[in-house]
Design a protein around this motif. Structure first.
Motif, mmCIF file in Angstrom:
data_model
loop_
_atom_site.group_PDB
_atom_site.id
_atom_site.type_symbol
_atom_site.label_atom_id
_atom_site.label_comp_id
_atom_site.label_asym_id
_atom_site.label_seq_id
_atom_site.Cartn_x
_atom_site.Cartn_y
_atom_site.Cartn_z
ATOM 1 N N SER A 71 43.504 -23.624 97.269
ATOM 2 C CA SER A 71 43.397 -23.138 95.899
ATOM 3 C C SER A 71 42.827 -21.729 95.891
ATOM 4 O O SER A 71 41.890 -21.419 96.638
ATOM 5 N N THR A 72 43.400 -20.873 95.037
ATOM 6 C CA THR A 72 42.901 -19.504 94.897
ATOM 7 C C THR A 72 42.395 -19.237 93.487
ATOM 8 O O THR A 72 42.232 -18.086 93.095
ATOM 9 N N ARG A 73 42.149 -20.304 92.717
ATOM 10 C CA ARG A 73 41.583 -20.126 91.378
ATOM 11 C C ARG A 73 40.181 -19.528 91.499
ATOM 12 O O ARG A 73 39.514 -19.666 92.541
ATOM 13 N N PRO A 74 39.705 -18.858 90.442
ATOM 14 C CA PRO A 74 38.339 -18.329 90.483
ATOM 15 C C PRO A 74 37.324 -19.432 90.774
ATOM 16 O O PRO A 74 37.351 -20.504 90.175
ATOM 17 N N GLU A 78 36.900 -22.091 100.013
ATOM 18 C CA GLU A 78 37.891 -21.963 101.074
ATOM 19 C C GLU A 78 37.747 -23.110 102.057
ATOM 20 O O GLU A 78 36.642 -23.442 102.486
ATOM 21 N N SER A 153 44.798 -7.689 95.035
ATOM 22 C CA SER A 153 43.615 -8.480 94.703
ATOM 23 C C SER A 153 42.390 -7.721 95.186
ATOM 24 O O SER A 153 42.494 -6.754 95.949
ATOM 25 N N ASN A 156 37.323 -12.141 96.821
ATOM 26 C CA ASN A 156 37.868 -13.467 97.082
ATOM 27 C C ASN A 156 37.690 -14.322 95.837
ATOM 28 O O ASN A 156 37.319 -13.809 94.770
ATOM 29 N N SER A 157 37.946 -15.608 95.951
ATOM 30 C CA SER A 157 37.914 -16.470 94.770
ATOM 31 C C SER A 157 36.548 -16.486 94.090
ATOM 32 O O SER A 157 36.458 -16.675 92.878
ATOM 33 N N ARG A 158 35.499 -16.286 94.854
ATOM 34 C CA ARG A 158 34.155 -16.350 94.287
ATOM 35 C C ARG A 158 33.657 -15.011 93.746
ATOM 36 O O ARG A 158 32.727 -14.970 92.944
ATOM 37 N N PHE A 202 43.895 -11.923 89.190
ATOM 38 C CA PHE A 202 43.076 -11.712 90.378
ATOM 39 C C PHE A 202 42.314 -10.400 90.224
ATOM 40 O O PHE A 202 42.891 -9.325 90.386
#
Length: 293
Positions: A71-74, A78, A153, A156-158, A202
């Motif tokens: 998943s790459t949601r906010p 990982e 982008s 990262n997601s976080r 992103f």
């Protein structure tokens, strides 16, 4: 790292591009093999579920299937290459066996995952980091010779939500894509392998996403095609005051019309049938622009 066999070596009778490529907006169907994706997490974790969804999307008009196991949601955590591969490879192998002519993309920013996926039958690599996250990714793509989606982008997601700061979002996204493309070319990737994705959602606010959509024509670089992934995203919910991702289908359809008008090569969506119908109707209302040299 051993070099994977080229996709064209495995299936020499097929080009790695959809029918009608660069003459219409093609559809990439999303299949999230994750428990925590923002709109359909957990639905396709089982192999049979993922294969069934692939069959549905292909029947409904998907030109490419995009399989992702991270998943790459906010805010997403990982999981690492081992877990990604544990989730990804069984459905990928089954889908490839059942649908030998289907084009399959793998959504990953890790080179070991991309390498194993190409060996298992994937045709494209869709890297949301455009090679930033794993320095082995771009050389791997160069060796494989496969199409690659380079997405804009930051972080990262976080961390990405804190990095949505731009003086001119269209110009800076274009410059970011240019920089990653130059890095890819130095790694040996050919220009005709590359697809650009401006990375809606992103490290972009709702307003910045809307600016990018309004200025899609300014994002193109010569003959490099564009992919746009608006499906069910938060900025649509902001505009429509709609908190439920699955209820954002009509907002997604409006973006699909804009993408068709702008000559976008690929639209990445969850809801294939309605977006296929939307694009067919949109194509009757204006001529799709000729690709630029």
């Amino acid at each position: 790292m051993d070099s994977p066999a080229l996709p064209t070596t495995r299936r020499p009778d097929r080009r790695p591009w959809p029918e009608g490529w660069r003459r219409r907006t093609t559809l990439m169907g999303v299949i999230n093999i994750t428990p925590d994706s923002f709109s359909d997490g957990g639905r396709f974790l089982q192999v049979d579920q993922a294969v069934s969804q692939a069959a549905i999307q292909l029947r409904q008009g998907a030109d490419v299937l995009d399989l992702g196991a991270q998943s790459t949601r906010p805010g997403a955590s990982e999981v690492g290459a081992d877990e990604e591969l544990r989730r990804l490879l069984p459905p990928l192998r089954r889908i490839r066996k059942r649908f030998p002519e289907a084009l399959i993309s793998v959504d990953t920013f890790l080179a070991p995952v991309a390498e194993a996926a190409l060996e298992a039958g994937a045709d494209w690599v869709n890297d949301i980091s455009a090679g930033r996250r794993d320095p082995a990714m771009l050389p791997l793509i160069a060796e494989a010779g496969c199409p690659v989606v380079l997405m804009h982008s930051r972080g990262n997601s976080r961390t990405m939500d804190q990095l949505a700061v731009y003086d001119d979002v269209i110009q800076e996204v274009r410059e970011g894509l240019e920089e990653r493309t130059n890095t890819a070319l130095k790694a040996g990737i050919r220009t005709d392998q590359i697809i650009w994705d401006p990375g809606l959602g992103f490290a972009k606010t709702a307003e910045q996403n809307l600016q990018l959509l309004k200025g899609l024509e300014q994002l193109s670089r010569g003959s490099i095609p564009l992919l746009v992934g608006p499906s069910r995203k938060r900025f649509i919910g902001t505009v429509l005051d709609e908190p439920k991702p699955k209820a954002r289908i009509w907002g997604t359809a409006a973006v699909a019309c804009r993408c068709s008008q702008a000559g976008i090569a690929v639209l990445r969506v969850h809801d294939v049938r309605p977006m296929h119908q939307t694009l067919r109707m949109a194509a009757t209302l204006w001529s799709w622009p000729e690709p630029r040299d």
